[in-house]
Motif scaffolding. Structure first.
Motif, PDB file in Angstrom:
ATOM      1  N   SER A   1     -51.785 -33.359  23.833  1.00  0.00           N
ATOM      2  CA  SER A   1     -52.717 -34.489  23.796  1.00  0.00           C
ATOM      3  C   SER A   1     -54.141 -34.045  23.481  1.00  0.00           C
ATOM      4  O   SER A   1     -54.966 -34.829  23.012  1.00  0.00           O
ATOM      5  N   PHE A   2     -54.434 -32.766  23.717  1.00  0.00           N
ATOM      6  CA  PHE A   2     -55.754 -32.202  23.434  1.00  0.00           C
ATOM      7  C   PHE A   2     -56.024 -32.105  21.932  1.00  0.00           C
ATOM      8  O   PHE A   2     -57.168 -32.026  21.495  1.00  0.00           O
ATOM      9  N   LEU A   3     -54.962 -32.134  21.118  1.00  0.00           N
ATOM     10  CA  LEU A   3     -55.092 -31.810  19.693  1.00  0.00           C
ATOM     11  C   LEU A   3     -55.318 -33.008  18.783  1.00  0.00           C
ATOM     12  O   LEU A   3     -55.553 -32.827  17.587  1.00  0.00           O
ATOM     13  N   HIS A   4     -55.267 -34.231  19.292  1.00  0.00           N
ATOM     14  CA  HIS A   4     -55.090 -35.397  18.419  1.00  0.00           C
ATOM     15  C   HIS A   4     -56.157 -35.524  17.330  1.00  0.00           C
ATOM     16  O   HIS A   4     -55.867 -36.033  16.239  1.00  0.00           O
ATOM     17  N   ASP A   5     -57.384 -35.062  17.544  1.00  0.00           N
ATOM     18  CA  ASP A   5     -58.441 -35.183  16.539  1.00  0.00           C
ATOM     19  C   ASP A   5     -58.897 -33.811  16.034  1.00  0.00           C
ATOM     20  O   ASP A   5     -59.972 -33.689  15.449  1.00  0.00           O
ATOM     21  N   LYS A   6     -58.062 -32.797  16.245  1.00  0.00           N
ATOM     22  CA  LYS A   6     -58.474 -31.426  15.951  1.00  0.00           C
ATOM     23  C   LYS A   6     -57.613 -30.799  14.853  1.00  0.00           C
ATOM     24  O   LYS A   6     -56.587 -31.356  14.457  1.00  0.00           O
ATOM     25  N   VAL A   7     -58.047 -29.639  14.379  1.00  0.00           N
ATOM     26  CA  VAL A   7     -57.324 -28.876  13.364  1.00  0.00           C
ATOM     27  C   VAL A   7     -56.636 -27.715  14.060  1.00  0.00           C
ATOM     28  O   VAL A   7     -57.302 -26.866  14.666  1.00  0.00           O
ATOM     29  N   ALA A   8     -55.325 -27.673  13.985  1.00  0.00           N
ATOM     30  CA  ALA A   8     -54.544 -26.623  14.640  1.00  0.00           C
ATOM     31  C   ALA A   8     -54.098 -25.582  13.618  1.00  0.00           C
ATOM     32  O   ALA A   8     -53.712 -25.917  12.498  1.00  0.00           O
ATOM     33  N   VAL A   9     -54.148 -24.333  14.040  1.00  0.00           N
ATOM     34  CA  VAL A   9     -53.649 -23.213  13.233  1.00  0.00           C
ATOM     35  C   VAL A   9     -52.674 -22.444  14.107  1.00  0.00           C
ATOM     36  O   VAL A   9     -53.056 -21.881  15.132  1.00  0.00           O
ATOM     37  N   VAL A  10     -51.409 -22.441  13.710  1.00  0.00           N
ATOM     38  CA  VAL A  10     -50.370 -21.791  14.522  1.00  0.00           C
ATOM     39  C   VAL A  10     -50.126 -20.381  14.003  1.00  0.00           C
ATOM     40  O   VAL A  10     -49.989 -20.156  12.796  1.00  0.00           O
ATOM     41  N   ILE A  11     -50.052 -19.428  14.931  1.00  0.00           N
ATOM     42  CA  ILE A  11     -49.919 -18.002  14.624  1.00  0.00           C
ATOM     43  C   ILE A  11     -48.713 -17.428  15.358  1.00  0.00           C
ATOM     44  O   ILE A  11     -48.585 -17.593  16.574  1.00  0.00           O
ATOM     45  N   ASP A  12     -47.830 -16.769  14.611  1.00  0.00           N
ATOM     46  CA  ASP A  12     -46.738 -15.986  15.200  1.00  0.00           C
ATOM     47  C   ASP A  12     -46.397 -14.887  14.197  1.00  0.00           C
ATOM     48  O   ASP A  12     -45.481 -15.013  13.393  1.00  0.00           O
ATOM     49  N   VAL A  13     -47.182 -13.806  14.234  1.00  0.00           N
ATOM     50  CA  VAL A  13     -47.139 -12.786  13.185  1.00  0.00           C
ATOM     51  C   VAL A  13     -45.766 -12.129  13.092  1.00  0.00           C
ATOM     52  O   VAL A  13     -45.267 -11.862  11.998  1.00  0.00           O
ATOM     53  N   LEU A  14     -45.126 -11.858  14.233  1.00  0.00           N
ATOM     54  CA  LEU A  14     -43.817 -11.198  14.261  1.00  0.00           C
ATOM     55  C   LEU A  14     -42.782 -12.145  14.869  1.00  0.00           C
ATOM     56  O   LEU A  14     -42.484 -12.062  16.048  1.00  0.00           O
ATOM     57  N   PHE A  15     -42.128 -13.077  14.098  1.00  0.00           N
ATOM     58  CA  PHE A  15     -42.238 -13.113  12.638  1.00  0.00           C
ATOM     59  C   PHE A  15     -42.352 -14.534  12.083  1.00  0.00           C
ATOM     60  O   PHE A  15     -42.358 -14.702  10.874  1.00  0.00           O
ATOM     61  N   ALA A  16     -42.372 -15.544  12.914  1.00  0.00           N
ATOM     62  CA  ALA A  16     -42.154 -16.899  12.410  1.00  0.00           C
ATOM     63  C   ALA A  16     -43.134 -17.302  11.316  1.00  0.00           C
ATOM     64  O   ALA A  16     -42.728 -17.784  10.248  1.00  0.00           O
TER      65      ALA A  16
END
Length: 240
Positions: free
Chosen positions: A16-31
């Motif tokens: 619910s914190f994200l609704h007006d924000k820009v999200a960047v998802v990180i999972d280097v190893l490996f997704a």
């Protein structure tokens, strides 16, 4: 002044914190490395799913041979699915096909983040392209989401978050307000002389280096070799 925030692990994320924000998802190893690689290899799109059952439900009405199922649970390939690591996926026939992809951490984080106004995927492979993409969102709060591993903070995810913050700050030094977790990520990033050094020092990297995945670690550490940014468009990730 726009803000950058870092979520240290997916378990700390409140959608619910994200609704007006820009999200960047990180999972280097490996997704996230695998998703970036698949799209670079010509996959039409990527459907991030939570598990095997959700993957099978997703493709129920897909045309035969129009998709590839891939994934892991706790570092074990899902039975009957294609390999889940980036180099292994790059050897598949991905051109024009959908990748339906399930992992223990990264795709779970992506599903949790889909309430954000924009959701991007970041790996070391495409990190400079992600920095350029985020310049379009200078008036919005950025939330860098480190997937972590089963409730633990991952060194390699924090390293990439630190790289993104360093580069964004260098381009607009007085623009971004950084949270304490940003400072943690920056401190991690500045400790290492190369991405591969960090990946091989991480707990997960040390474990994987003892397996047949050693080459996958070196590949995933290649900073900026792919110039595209995956973005959620509807239910799937496509090139932004």
């Amino acid at each position: 002044m726009a803000k950058i925030n870092v979520i240290l692990r997916k378990e700390d994320l409140d959608p619910s914190f994200l609704h007006d924000k820009v999200a960047v998802v990180i999972d280097v190893l490996f997704a996230t490395s695998s998703i970036v690689t698949a799209l670079n290899q010509g996959a039409a799109d990527v459907y991030p799913v939570l598990n095997r059952q959700m993957a099978l439900e997703t493709v129920r009405n897909f045309v035969k041979d129009s998709y590839i199922l891939s994934g892991e649970q706790h570092l074990h390939s899902i039975a009957g699915f294609s390999a889940y690591t980036p180099l292994a996926l790059s050897r598949q026939s991905l051109q024009g096909r959908s990748l339906v992809y399930a992992t223990t951490n990264g795709t779970v984080a992506l599903r949790q983040a889909d309430s954000a106004a924009h959701v991007y995927v970041a790996a070391l492979l495409n990190a400079p392209a992600v920095v350029n993409q985020l310049q379009q969102h200078k008036d919005q709060t950025l939330v860098l989401i480190c997937s972590g591993s089963a409730g633990r903070v991952n060194l390699e995810d924090l390293y990439l978050a630190g790289y993104l913050i360093e580069q964004l700050s260098a381009q607009s030094s007085d623009h971004w307000q950084l949270t304490d977790t940003c400072q943690i990520a920056l401190a991690v990033y500045r400790q290492y002389d190369s991405p591969e050094h960090c990946l091989r020092q991480s707990q997960l990297g040390r474990v994987l280096a003892l397996t047949e995945m050693d080459e996958e670690i070196s590949y995933s550490a290649r900073l900026g070799c792919i110039d595209l940014v995956p973005k959620f468009k509807g239910a799937s990730l496509q090139v932004a």
